[in-house]
Design a protein around this motif. Structure first.
Motif, short mmCIF file in Angstrom:
data_model
loop_
_atom_site.label_atom_id
_atom_site.label_comp_id
_atom_site.label_asym_id
_atom_site.label_seq_id
_atom_site.Cartn_x
_atom_site.Cartn_y
_atom_site.Cartn_z
N LEU A 61 34.67 125.89 57.78
CA LEU A 61 33.62 125.67 58.77
C LEU A 61 33.81 124.29 59.39
CD1 LEU A 61 30.49 126.99 56.82
CD2 LEU A 61 31.89 128.22 58.48
N ILE A 62 33.50 124.16 60.66
CA ILE A 62 33.62 122.88 61.36
C ILE A 62 32.23 122.47 61.83
CG2 ILE A 62 34.76 121.62 63.22
CD1 ILE A 62 36.89 123.77 63.25
N VAL A 63 31.81 121.27 61.44
CA VAL A 63 30.51 120.74 61.82
C VAL A 63 30.73 119.75 62.95
CG1 VAL A 63 28.40 119.64 61.02
CG2 VAL A 63 29.80 120.96 59.41
N LEU A 64 30.07 119.98 64.09
CA LEU A 64 30.19 119.12 65.26
C LEU A 64 28.87 118.41 65.50
CD1 LEU A 64 32.07 121.78 65.78
CD2 LEU A 64 32.15 120.94 68.11
N PRO A 65 28.89 117.14 65.86
CA PRO A 65 27.64 116.47 66.22
C PRO A 65 27.11 117.00 67.55
CG PRO A 65 29.51 115.03 66.64
CD PRO A 65 30.05 116.24 65.96
N GLY A 66 25.82 117.22 67.62
CA GLY A 66 25.21 117.73 68.86
C GLY A 66 24.89 119.19 68.73
N PRO A 97 26.71 123.76 46.62
CA PRO A 97 27.34 124.74 45.71
C PRO A 97 28.39 125.62 46.38
CG PRO A 97 24.95 124.75 45.48
CD PRO A 97 25.25 123.90 46.66
N ALA A 98 28.22 125.93 47.67
CA ALA A 98 29.14 126.85 48.34
C ALA A 98 30.39 126.15 48.87
CB ALA A 98 28.43 127.54 49.51
N VAL A 99 30.42 124.83 48.82
CA VAL A 99 31.52 124.08 49.44
C VAL A 99 32.53 123.65 48.38
CG1 VAL A 99 32.13 122.02 50.77
CG2 VAL A 99 30.03 123.29 51.31
N ARG A 100 33.81 123.98 48.62
CA ARG A 100 34.88 123.59 47.71
C ARG A 100 35.36 122.17 47.99
NH1 ARG A 100 39.40 127.73 47.79
NH2 ARG A 100 38.10 128.70 46.18
N ARG A 101 35.62 121.87 49.25
CA ARG A 101 36.08 120.53 49.62
C ARG A 101 35.62 120.21 51.04
NH1 ARG A 101 41.19 123.45 49.22
NH2 ARG A 101 41.55 122.45 47.21
N PHE A 233 30.94 133.35 50.47
CA PHE A 233 30.02 132.23 50.65
C PHE A 233 29.82 131.88 52.12
CE2 PHE A 233 31.65 131.70 46.37
CZ PHE A 233 30.53 131.33 45.64
N GLN A 234 30.38 132.68 53.03
CA GLN A 234 30.36 132.34 54.45
C GLN A 234 28.94 132.17 54.99
OE1 GLN A 234 32.35 131.26 57.72
NE2 GLN A 234 33.58 132.41 56.28
N ASP A 235 28.12 133.19 54.84
CA ASP A 235 26.75 133.11 55.39
C ASP A 235 25.91 132.10 54.63
OD1 ASP A 235 27.38 135.02 57.28
OD2 ASP A 235 26.75 136.69 56.01
N LYS A 238 26.87 128.48 55.48
CA LYS A 238 26.34 128.04 56.78
C LYS A 238 24.88 127.64 56.66
CE LYS A 238 29.35 130.87 59.71
NZ LYS A 238 29.38 131.99 60.69
N ARG A 239 24.11 128.47 55.98
CA ARG A 239 22.67 128.18 55.84
C ARG A 239 22.46 126.88 55.05
NH1 ARG A 239 22.38 133.88 55.04
NH2 ARG A 239 22.40 133.55 52.77
N GLN A 240 23.25 126.70 53.97
CA GLN A 240 23.10 125.50 53.16
C GLN A 240 23.42 124.24 53.96
OE1 GLN A 240 25.32 125.74 49.49
NE2 GLN A 240 24.56 127.80 49.02
N ILE A 241 24.52 124.27 54.73
CA ILE A 241 24.91 123.09 55.50
C ILE A 241 23.88 122.77 56.57
CG2 ILE A 241 26.64 122.20 57.11
CD1 ILE A 241 28.75 123.74 55.53
N LEU A 242 23.42 123.80 57.30
CA LEU A 242 22.43 123.55 58.35
C LEU A 242 21.12 123.03 57.77
CD1 LEU A 242 23.03 126.64 60.67
CD2 LEU A 242 23.59 124.25 61.16
N ALA A 243 20.70 123.62 56.65
CA ALA A 243 19.45 123.17 56.02
C ALA A 243 19.58 121.73 55.53
CB ALA A 243 19.08 124.10 54.87
N LEU A 244 20.73 121.40 54.93
CA LEU A 244 20.94 120.04 54.43
C LEU A 244 20.90 119.01 55.55
CD1 LEU A 244 21.89 118.02 52.18
CD2 LEU A 244 24.23 118.60 52.90
N LEU A 245 21.64 119.28 56.63
CA LEU A 245 21.70 118.30 57.72
C LEU A 245 20.37 118.22 58.47
CD1 LEU A 245 25.30 118.99 59.07
CD2 LEU A 245 24.52 117.13 57.61
#
Length: 404
Positions: A61-66, A97-101, A233-235, A238-245
């Motif tokens: 997954l790629i996280v972009l600012p904005g 938990p869903a992120v390896r690196r 862990f795809q879906d 995504k939810r974990q990263i968005l919720a965290l940020l």
């Protein structure tokens, strides 16, 4: 009339008018070449893009600012962000938990020099994990050391082309180079790989992300790459990263999260539509060839009126006479189509040797171009062939200008 006799008459007519036959065959061949060549170019571009994005890995997954709202089309690539992505954000993502690196990215152009050799290089600030996520390997030395994300160290990995331009034939490992206003020791040289996602890896300078922040005087990150633990862990990832940020950014969802699948789907749809559009444009040449066949068949009917009258006087039925002219057009279409198919495959093979792009015509385009060539020939030859079939023997055998 036996089938063998009909085939003999068709071949005899084609041999008797060699220039006309070659002209029609060439017209059909050019039409088939146009369809297959243009669709081959579009398909090659599609496969090239898919191959480039596949290097990211299906779990990346790629996280972009904005934040940019999308409706299923091409994901946003750039945009102004109300809040920057930080190294602390990247570290927090890596603990999910869903992120390896996870690998933060800072990027920009820097002037790089060794002695009196100077050049501009695309400089990427990142971490050791980036090498695994992007499947980068080193031909010499080792990748970046395992450092804390906020730890700056004067080490770098350089591309093979950059090594040659800065060091020539001298060994580069352990040597120092200057990037901007700082010096870095070369610890590794990337293996030859060419361009990837628009970046020439051979000309790249890779340094620790904290060092890049100091050089560029910029704390906000360009991107954050997150590799999930698996496709399941795809879906959830995504939810974990968005919720965290969102939690870290004061309740604002001010980042855009894209995956390889979304980028592939967007590019695949765009390039697939382009291939169909190019095939449709090229197919016009086959319609032009069909019109040429109709005109030539009209001329042939007028030139062979006496032959038609003799055949009908000997007992040939109207459908048999029609079949003679339609058969000529069909035979020319098949021969020209096969010749065009071979020519287009030869040109695409030559293109593959010259450029590192998988140029190839999809099976539907090859079959479709042959079928369209045959269909155009049959349709446009049918009308003049029908006129030949309706001729009366006595009228056809009457010499030009003769009296009734």
């Amino acid at each position: 009339m036996r089938a063998a006799d009909g085939l003999g008459l068709i071949l005899g007519a084609l041999r008797g008018h060699r220039s006309r036959s070659l002209m029609l065959l060439l017209a059909m061949a050019i039409g088939v070449v146009a369809v297959n060549l243009l669709t081959g170019l579009a398909e090659g571009a599609r496969l090239f893009v898919i191959g480039e994005f596949s290097m990211l890995g299906r779990n990346t997954l790629i996280v972009l600012p904005g934040r940019k709202e999308t409706t299923g089309g091409m994901p946003p690539i750039t945009g102004l962000a109300p809040r920057d992505l930080t190294l602390a954000d990247a570290e927090a993502i890596g603990r999910l938990p869903a992120v390896r690196r996870v690998a933060p990215l800072q990027a920009g152009q820097l002037e790089v020099s060794v002695g009196n050799r100077t050049r501009e290089a695309f400089t990427l600030g990142t971490s050791l994990e980036f090498f695994a996520i992007r499947q980068l390997s080193v031909a010499q030395g080792r990748p970046l050391p395992a450092l804390a994300l906020d730890q700056a160290e004067a080490v770098c990995v350089i591309g093979a082309k950059l090594r040659r331009e800065l060091f020539g034939n001298r060994p580069a490992l352990g040597e120092w180079l200057r990037a901007g206003d700082r010096r870095f020791r070369v610890v590794g040289v990337l293996a030859e790989r060419g361009e990837s996602l628009g970046m020439d890896l051979g000309e790249m300078l890779i340094i620790p992300v904290a060092s890049a922040q100091v050089l560029f005087n910029r704390e906000g990150l360009f991107r954050v790459f997150a590799e999930l633990r698996g496709p399941q862990f795809q879906d959830g990832g995504k939810r974990q990263i968005l919720a965290l940020l969102k939690e870290r950014h004061e309740g604002k969802e001010d980042v855009t999260l894209i995956s390889q699948d979304s980028m592939l789907a967007a590019f695949d749809g765009i390039l697939g539509a382009l291939a169909l559009a190019l095939a449709g444009i090229a197919a016009i040449s086959l319609l032009v060839a069909g019109i040429l066949i109709m005109n030539v068949t009209w001329i042939a009917v007028h030139q062979r009126t006496a032959e038609i009258g003799l055949l009908k006087a000997l007992g040939a039925k109207p459908r048999q006479v029609r079949l003679l002219f339609v058969g000529e057009a069909a035979l020319l279409a098949v021969a020209g189509g096969l010749a065009g198919l071979l020519a287009s495959e030869a040109l695409l093979w030559l293109g593959r040797q010259l450029w590192d792009i998988p140029l190839q015509t999809p099976a539907w385009a090859r079959a479709g171009s042959l079928a369209l060539a045959l269909l155009a020939a049959l349709l446009f030859a049918w009308l003049p062939a029908g006129q030949a079939a309706r001729l009366q023997p006595l009228v056809a055998l009457r010499p030009p200008g003769g009296r009734t």
